[in-house]
Design a protein around this motif. Structure first.
Motif, mmCIF file in Angstrom:
data_model
loop_
_atom_site.group_PDB
_atom_site.id
_atom_site.type_symbol
_atom_site.label_atom_id
_atom_site.label_comp_id
_atom_site.label_asym_id
_atom_site.label_seq_id
_atom_site.Cartn_x
_atom_site.Cartn_y
_atom_site.Cartn_z
ATOM 1 N N ARG A 1 0.811 -1.216 0.000
ATOM 2 C CA ARG A 1 0.000 0.000 0.000
ATOM 3 C C ARG A 1 0.843 1.264 0.000
ATOM 4 O O ARG A 1 0.396 2.328 -0.430
ATOM 5 C CB ARG A 1 -0.964 -0.006 1.181
ATOM 6 N N TYR A 2 2.087 1.155 0.455
ATOM 7 C CA TYR A 2 2.909 2.360 0.538
ATOM 8 C C TYR A 2 3.428 2.813 -0.827
ATOM 9 O O TYR A 2 3.800 3.972 -0.987
ATOM 10 C CB TYR A 2 4.073 2.139 1.506
ATOM 11 N N GLU B 1 1.446 2.767 -3.261
ATOM 12 C CA GLU B 1 0.213 3.292 -3.851
ATOM 13 C C GLU B 1 -0.025 2.715 -5.250
ATOM 14 O O GLU B 1 -0.248 3.441 -6.223
ATOM 15 C CB GLU B 1 0.249 4.826 -3.882
ATOM 16 N N SER C 1 -8.008 -8.867 -5.728
ATOM 17 C CA SER C 1 -6.825 -8.982 -4.864
ATOM 18 C C SER C 1 -6.994 -10.177 -3.948
ATOM 19 O O SER C 1 -8.067 -10.370 -3.360
ATOM 20 C CB SER C 1 -6.636 -7.705 -4.041
ATOM 21 N N ALA D 1 -3.146 -3.931 3.767
ATOM 22 C CA ALA D 1 -3.116 -4.023 2.303
ATOM 23 C C ALA D 1 -4.491 -4.382 1.759
ATOM 24 O O ALA D 1 -4.923 -3.859 0.716
ATOM 25 C CB ALA D 1 -2.081 -5.059 1.877
ATOM 26 N N TYR E 1 -6.612 -1.328 1.721
ATOM 27 C CA TYR E 1 -6.222 -0.457 0.614
ATOM 28 C C TYR E 1 -6.839 -0.954 -0.688
ATOM 29 O O TYR E 1 -7.395 -0.171 -1.474
ATOM 30 C CB TYR E 1 -4.701 -0.397 0.496
ATOM 31 N N ALA E 2 -6.742 -2.247 -0.938
ATOM 32 C CA ALA E 2 -7.293 -2.813 -2.177
ATOM 33 C C ALA E 2 -8.801 -2.601 -2.248
ATOM 34 O O ALA E 2 -9.349 -2.306 -3.315
ATOM 35 C CB ALA E 2 -6.952 -4.299 -2.261
ATOM 36 N N GLU F 1 -10.465 -0.143 -0.915
ATOM 37 C CA GLU F 1 -10.675 1.275 -1.232
ATOM 38 C C GLU F 1 -10.497 1.542 -2.718
ATOM 39 O O GLU F 1 -11.097 2.484 -3.258
ATOM 40 C CB GLU F 1 -9.702 2.133 -0.422
ATOM 41 N N GLN F 2 -9.658 0.719 -3.367
ATOM 42 C CA GLN F 2 -9.400 0.871 -4.802
ATOM 43 C C GLN F 2 -10.396 0.103 -5.657
ATOM 44 O O GLN F 2 -10.210 -0.030 -6.869
ATOM 45 C CB GLN F 2 -7.975 0.401 -5.127
#
Length: 607
Positions: A329-330, A332, A341, A356, A359-360, A362-363
């Motif tokens: 995630r860092y 991006e 994912s 992670a 993050y996925a 959110e995407q």
């Protein structure tokens, strides 16, 4: 990572706390402690090192009480010594904590200014003093904890008791797991169901941001805003009997030998014996339309993902990217439309992997998880869970969890290939049949245990070891090196065999064992060529191959172990066994703590 147990009971609590802590040893720790409520006050006993040190301390200085908390600590802030060991306490509060309080320095400065005296180097102690400060201001225990939780930043699980309140315990979780156990006139808190398995099979798993107030009769759960919540109480199948070593010397050895059974159990959840094919459960999205599959994990789990990349790209023609969770995630990473994912975690609580995953999400990615704990946070936050049926894995170095992860991922590759139409019915039948043979082939490899034990004598004398592999055995070379490092403390590295001449060959001499995972097949000729380069420079070759491969290698290997010949597709699952056995026997000869190697933890719940 650390372990928590808390009990509001009707009988002496100390033996139950120590028993619960013993069940948490597998998580990794460097100190341990307990606190109980006695005659309106708080009593603590703590010790650096293994749990036996705490047990000896309690025998020397007994304490009583029917309400108490316990903890096994793996140091994050503060040295691993008795002073920094949990529980931490003031005259009013004692608590145990998993995780990291990220804003502890600001809070500590504030409390210093108010005259609070700190005794430790830990981030945890600020929570004790913050709650104590609010109690001194006249707040009730529940109000003091609630106000404190609003001020904490980071990931944590907490179990808190209060002087003079034998009928009260408060727990909270944010980013670190915590379970509530229900008994007959008793209530419990634990890091997981295993820690409470000697007390109850009725478990409620707190969700992210929950905090809970326990008394002898039940639990009241709220969110951070103070709203009442209703969390399901489930009956867990985890049993205390599941964590014994039986006739084995170490848990790791026992878990290596359990692999024929657990791989078979895992495979049976996906294999239709009537159709002789792999049958995946119904997914909430179309596997045929995945634009890109992003696989994420930590350590051994990430290496399982690397093997899966070979399978998915070669057999299913599915575009795959593999990343380690702590970096994912860092950077991006841009994630595509119709992307999926996949997250791999034994515990289902690994904090880097969980972050992670979020993050996925959110995407806009759909989420698949491969986990060994179906009630875990990662499982609960996934669109689809593919469980591994490894059972509790106590040894810190993953063995049976890894091979069951590979089994699930192999089934997924076949399923995606079928959905995309990239695997013919004939090839699907070949792959399915190859998978069904794996449990019996694993048993055959376990029969080489004594041969590998003798070979480990050479490895145990080495300072540096290289592992080589090609194709889908390249990740196994890295896994072999990781296993050896983890439990024997010998420096080892895994390389794609073709990369050896681009640097690692400089290390080769007669004191460097080179371990090759090299089954016969299309890559064998090139691998033999690489091994010839090692042999020419005096390197001591240990070859894992089938009968044909060993014959092809001739006399260049100092030691050869003949493994069953299998379809190259399933070779990584099979070749996991000899590298596990080699690492295990080497560590035993080195005299290291095989099940709980230094500085490592089973469930890593801090970044």
């Amino acid at each position: 990572m650390c372990g928590i147990i808390g009990i509001i009971g009707t009988k002496p609590v100390v033996p139950l706390l120590l028993d619960g802590l013993k069940r948490l040893e597998y998580r990794g720790y460097d100190s341990a402690g307990i606190a109980t409520l006695v005659d309106g006050g708080l009593e603590r006993r703590r010790a650096q090192g293994k749990l036996v040190n705490l047990q000896n301390r309690v025998e020397e200085e007994p304490i009583s009480g029917m309400t108490g908390i316990g903890h096994t600590r793996w140091a994050t802030h503060g040295r691993p010594n008795e002073t920094n060991a949990h529980p931490h306490a003031s005259d009013k509060v004692s608590l145990v904590h998993n995780g990291i309080i990220e804003n502890f320095q600001e809070l500590r400065a504030e409390l210093d200014a108010k005259g609070q005296v700190f005794q430790t180097e830990t981030d945890t102690e600020v929570v004790v003093h913050l709650i104590t400060n609010y109690l001194n201001d006249g707040l009730s225990p529940e109000e003091a904890v609630h106000t404190t939780l609003k001020r904490l930043e980071g990931a944590f699980a907490l179990a808190i008791v209060f002087a003079g309140r034998e009928d009260l315990m408060i727990g909270a979780r944010r980013g670190s797991p915590l379970a509530v156990g229900y008994g007959d006139g008793e209530m419990y808190l634990g890091s997981d169901a295993l820690s409470l398995s000697h007390l109850t099979d009725q478990i409620c798993y707190l969700e992210e941001g929950d905090w809970v107030v326990l008394d002898n009769n039940g639990a009241t759960i709220r969110d951070l805003a103070g709203n009442l919540l209703n969390r399901e109480v489930v009956q867990t199948a985890v049993s205390g009997a599941m964590i014994g070593k039986g006739q084995y010397r170490h848990f790791m050895q026992k878990e290596i030998y359990e692999q024929p059974a657990v791989v078979g159990d895992t495979l049976h959840t996906f294999f239709n014996p009537l159709a002789r094919s792999i049958q995946l459960p119904d997914f909430p999205f179309d596997l045929a339309n995945i634009s890109r599959l992003t696989i994420v994990g930590c350590g051994t789990a990430s290496l399982a993902g690397m093997v899966a990349k070979y399978w998915l790209e070669q057999e299913a023609r599915q575009l795959v990217e593999v990343d380690i969770a702590s970096e994912f995630r860092y950077r991006e990473a841009p994630l595509p439309d119709n992307g999926v994912s996949l997250f791999i975690s034994q515990s289902g609580e690994t904090i880097d992997t969980l972050a992670a995953l979020r993050y996925a999400k959110e995407q806009g990615q759909k989420i698949i998880s491969v986990v060994n704990v179906p009630e875990s946070t990662i499982a609960r936050e996934s669109d689809m869970v593919l469980p591994t049926l490894a059972g509790p894995e106590i040894g810190v170095a993953s063995t049976k969890a890894f091979t069951t992860q590979l089994t699930v991922l192999a089934c997924l590759a076949i399923g995606i290939g079928r959905a995309k139409g990239t695997i013919t019915p004939e090839r699907e039948a070949e792959l399915s049949s190859a998978l069904t043979e794996i449990p019996s082939r694993i048993t055959e490899i376990l029969n080489t245990d004594e041969i590998i034990r003798k070979i480990s004598a050479d490895v145990s004398e080495a300072r540096d070891v290289l592992y080589l592999g090609r194709g889908n055995l390249y990740p196994m070379a890295m896994e072999g090196a990781l296993k050896l490092k983890e439990i024997s403390y010998i420096h080892a590295e895994g390389y794609a065999a073709g990369e050896m001449k681009h640097g690692p060959i400089a290390l080769i001499d007669e004191n460097v064992p080179v371990i090759a995972c090299a089954p016969s097949g299309p890559m064998m000729e090139k691998t033999i060529s690489n091994l010839q380069e090692v042999h020419a420079r005096g390197g001591q070759i240990i070859l894992f191959s089938d009968e044909e491969g060993v014959a092809r290698a001739g006399d260049i290997a100092k030691h050869s172990v003949v493994l069953p010949k299998v379809d190259p597709f399933v070779a990584p699952i099979l070749y996991a066994l000899p590298i596990q056995l080699l690492a295990y026997h080497t560590a035993v000869l080195k005299g290291t703590d095989v099940d709980q190697p230094r500085n490592l933890a089973k469930s890593v719940t801090v970044e």
